[in-house]
Design a protein around this motif. Structure first.
Motif, PDB file in Angstrom:
ATOM      1  N   PRO A  67       0.877  -1.330  -0.076  1.00  0.00           N
ATOM      2  CA  PRO A  67      -0.068   0.173   0.040  1.00  0.00           C
ATOM      3  C   PRO A  67       1.065   1.289  -0.052  1.00  0.00           C
ATOM      4  O   PRO A  67       0.441   2.199  -0.459  1.00  0.00           O
ATOM      5  N   GLU A  68       1.911   1.180   0.530  1.00  0.00           N
ATOM      6  CA  GLU A  68       2.986   2.609   0.443  1.00  0.00           C
ATOM      7  C   GLU A  68       3.390   3.031  -0.691  1.00  0.00           C
ATOM      8  O   GLU A  68       3.203   4.154  -1.230  1.00  0.00           O
ATOM      9  N   ILE A  69       3.397   2.102  -1.710  1.00  0.00           N
ATOM     10  CA  ILE A  69       3.940   2.090  -3.107  1.00  0.00           C
ATOM     11  C   ILE A  69       2.464   2.717  -3.735  1.00  0.00           C
ATOM     12  O   ILE A  69       2.987   3.594  -4.509  1.00  0.00           O
ATOM     13  N   SER A  70       1.424   1.980  -3.380  1.00  0.00           N
ATOM     14  CA  SER A  70       0.227   2.360  -4.117  1.00  0.00           C
ATOM     15  C   SER A  70      -0.170   3.771  -3.636  1.00  0.00           C
ATOM     16  O   SER A  70      -0.443   4.535  -4.862  1.00  0.00           O
ATOM     17  N   SER A  71      -0.040   4.315  -2.663  1.00  0.00           N
ATOM     18  CA  SER A  71      -0.270   5.530  -2.158  1.00  0.00           C
ATOM     19  C   SER A  71       0.535   6.549  -2.936  1.00  0.00           C
ATOM     20  O   SER A  71       0.186   7.748  -3.265  1.00  0.00           O
ATOM     21  N   GLY A  72       1.939   6.198  -2.860  1.00  0.00           N
ATOM     22  CA  GLY A  72       2.737   7.292  -3.956  1.00  0.00           C
ATOM     23  C   GLY A  72       2.477   7.385  -5.277  1.00  0.00           C
ATOM     24  O   GLY A  72       2.456   8.294  -5.831  1.00  0.00           O
TER      25      GLY A  72
END
Length: 113
Positions: A42-47
């Protein structure tokens, strides 16, 4: 456009906005393995969404300017706070453009004659 790096089992192990080597391949947002990778990270997705949001804001600013230029809407029809934000963004974008403009032969204040 996103680029992905796959492991030996053909699963995505990394995502980038540009290819970092010949091993990276383009991936569409509807690619099921990309969706799975982003769900698991999710951290990559939010970026990615934040980057996409910034690009989309620029598109909206351009659409607003086009509508104003074509006199479909009037700038003064926006609420005061929206006018202020639009003016600030316009000034900021213009300053970025002028700072990166290397084609100017004259500096501000220089006379032609």
């Amino acid at each position: 456009m996103l680029y992905v790096l796959r492991d030996d089992t053909n699963q995505i192990c990394a995502v980038s906005d540009k290819p970092l080597s010949n091993e990276w391949e383009r991936a569409d947002m509807d690619d099921e393995s990309l969706k799975l990778f982003l769900q698991n990270n999710p951290e990559i997705s939010s970026g990615i969404m934040e980057s996409s949001d910034a690009d989309f804001i620029r598109v909206l600013e351009d659409v607003i300017d086009l509508l104003i230029d074509k006199q479909i809407i009037q700038f003064t029809e926006f609420p005061d706070i929206a006018q202020t934000k639009l003016l600030n963004r316009r000034r900021y974008r213009e300053s970025l453009r002028s700072n990166s403009d290397t084609t100017r032969l004259l500096e501000d204040g220089d006379d032609i004659f």
